[in-house]
Write an enzyme that holds these catalytic residues in place. Structure first.
Site, PDB file in Angstrom:
ATOM      1  CD  GLU A 137      -2.965  -0.815  -0.116  1.00 23.02           C
ATOM      2  OE1 GLU A 137      -3.075   0.337  -0.584  1.00 23.02           O
ATOM      3  OE2 GLU A 137      -3.541  -1.802  -0.609  1.00 23.02           O
ATOM      4  CE1 TYR A 192      -7.087   2.941  -0.953  1.00 25.89           C
ATOM      5  CE2 TYR A 192      -4.696   3.151  -0.856  1.00 25.89           C
ATOM      6  CZ  TYR A 192      -5.829   2.464  -1.254  1.00 25.89           C
ATOM      7  OH  TYR A 192      -5.701   1.292  -1.938  1.00 25.89           O
ATOM      8  CG  ASP A 241      -8.138   2.881  -5.338  1.00 26.29           C
ATOM      9  OD1 ASP A 241      -9.333   2.856  -5.701  1.00 26.29           O
ATOM     10  OD2 ASP A 241      -7.311   2.023  -5.714  1.00 26.29           O
TER      11      ASP A 241
END
Length: 381
Positions: free
Chosen positions: A50, A133, A151
């Site tokens: 990520e 996020y 996203d």
């Protein structure tokens, strides 16, 4: 055109998640950080992927992820590495603050959490380099938390599903709200929220494409308001971006008789923080006069401009660098614009944390010096 009725999120929640998860079971992407079936995701690999994927494509991240996990297979291995090692391995991925935060986060987790990741979105957001996020993605994928993960791909899916015509970035809050309302009901264990989060992202990445969406293969096509209204390719709308300015600077190429090149380290904070570079002037929009540039030269030398301009585009501006070569007066003291310099042989440069723009500058300098064959400065890890 006939008026398209609004899609009620509550009604959509009752059927759309199940359809999506069935689709994901058949068509989900096989990515090196993913596990399928009943296997438990490794939070370290989820977190690493990520962080790497922030503002970077899956295709670019794949080889870096494989190289990082081969070199540092566990969180403790990464925490034990030096920052220079991490920055050098990161070189070419860009947005280097991510690498500094990655290293700081690994060390903090080992020191303060016993090498374990906290499982909640709130606790994850308190860690270096983990924003809203990333925290939601790690919480959902690694720990099965019921959180909405949004996203750019998910924004596009939600904007089309609900025909949200307000432009981005202003519509972000509304799209997050709708994505959250669409989350399936149920507590941890009753719904695989990690699979659901990845399914929506895959839907945007492989079917609900920015151009020419593949609506015929979409599990949500019958419910999609944008498709019904003929707006699918137009959404999400985006506000016009401001023009990207051009900044200019002068980099200084200094080589000793033994071939060593003068480098320096950039300040830890700011653009390309902590990375190695050729000494250079500041980067500004107005051109540099010779007198202004010489005032920021790293040492006293006889300077000459090498032919050509090195260009590089960052997210918010384009950079044009001239390269001036200098012969030091005497042995040279290694000073570099007021910061300690470091003399490096050309065949040692490939192992250093050189950002992509400086790799371009070094290639240019070596080519003019006839030594380009000594160095592999490809962006691959």
């Amino acid at each position: 055109m006939a008026r398209v009725p609004r899609l009620d999120p509550e009604s959509a929640r009752k059927s759309l998640p199940a359809r999506l998860l069935r689709w994901y079971g058949r068509h989900g992407r096989a990515l090196p950080w993913r596990v399928r079936g009943n296997a438990r995701p490794d939070p370290y690999r989820v977190w690493l992927s990520e962080v790497m994927l922030q503002q970077t494509t899956v295709a670019t991240v794949g080889p870096y992820f494989q190289a990082f996990t081969a070199r540092w297979p566990r969180l403790g291995d990464l925490a034990a590495a030096s920052l220079d090692e991490v920055l050098a391995a990161w070189a070419g991925l860009g947005y280097y603050a991510r690498a500094r935060n990655l290293h700081a986060c690994a060390r903090g987790l080992v020191a303060d959490y016993g090498g374990r990741f906290p499982e909640t979105e709130v606790a994850l957001r308190a860690l270096p380099g983990i924003g809203p996020y990333s925290a939601s993605a790690i919480a959902a994928i690694a720990f099965g938390q019921r959180v909405s993960v949004v996203d750019g791909n998910v924004e596009r899916v939600i904007a089309r599903l609900f025909a949200v015509e307000a432009p981005l970035p202003g519509a972000k809050a509304e799209l997050r709200r709708l994505a959250g309302e669409l989350l399936p009901r149920g507590g941890s264990g009753s719904v695989d929220f990690g699979a659901y989060a990845q399914a929506v992202m895959d839907l945007g990445a492989t079917v609900c494409l920015p151009r020419r969406p593949r609506c015929g293969g979409c599990p949500w096509t019958k419910a999609c308001m944008a498709r019904a209204a003929g707006l699918a390719e137009e959404l999400p709308r985006r506000a016009p971006k401001p023009a990207r300015p051009t900044r200019r600077g002068v980099a200084f190429w200094v080589q000793r008789p033994d071939g060593a090149i003068l480098l320096r380290r950039r300040p830890d904070k700011g653009l390309l923080g902590g990375m190695m570079e050729l000494p250079s002037t500041d980067w500004r929009e107005t051109p540099w006069s010779r007198a202004e540039a010489l005032a920021q030269a790293p040492l006293t030398a006889h300077w000459r401009a090498l032919p050509g301009v090195i260009g590089h585009t960052f997210s918010h501006f384009h950079l044009e660098l001239e390269l001036w070569a200098g012969t030091p007066e005497g042995a040279g003291d290694g000073a570099a614009n007021g910061r300690a310099g470091r003399w490096v042989q050309p065949d040692e440069l490939g192992a250093l944390a050189l950002p992509t723009v400086m790799r371009k500058v070094v290639r240019h300098g070596l080519a003019k010096a006839g030594e380009a064959s000594l160095l592999d400065l490809s962006a691959a890890p």
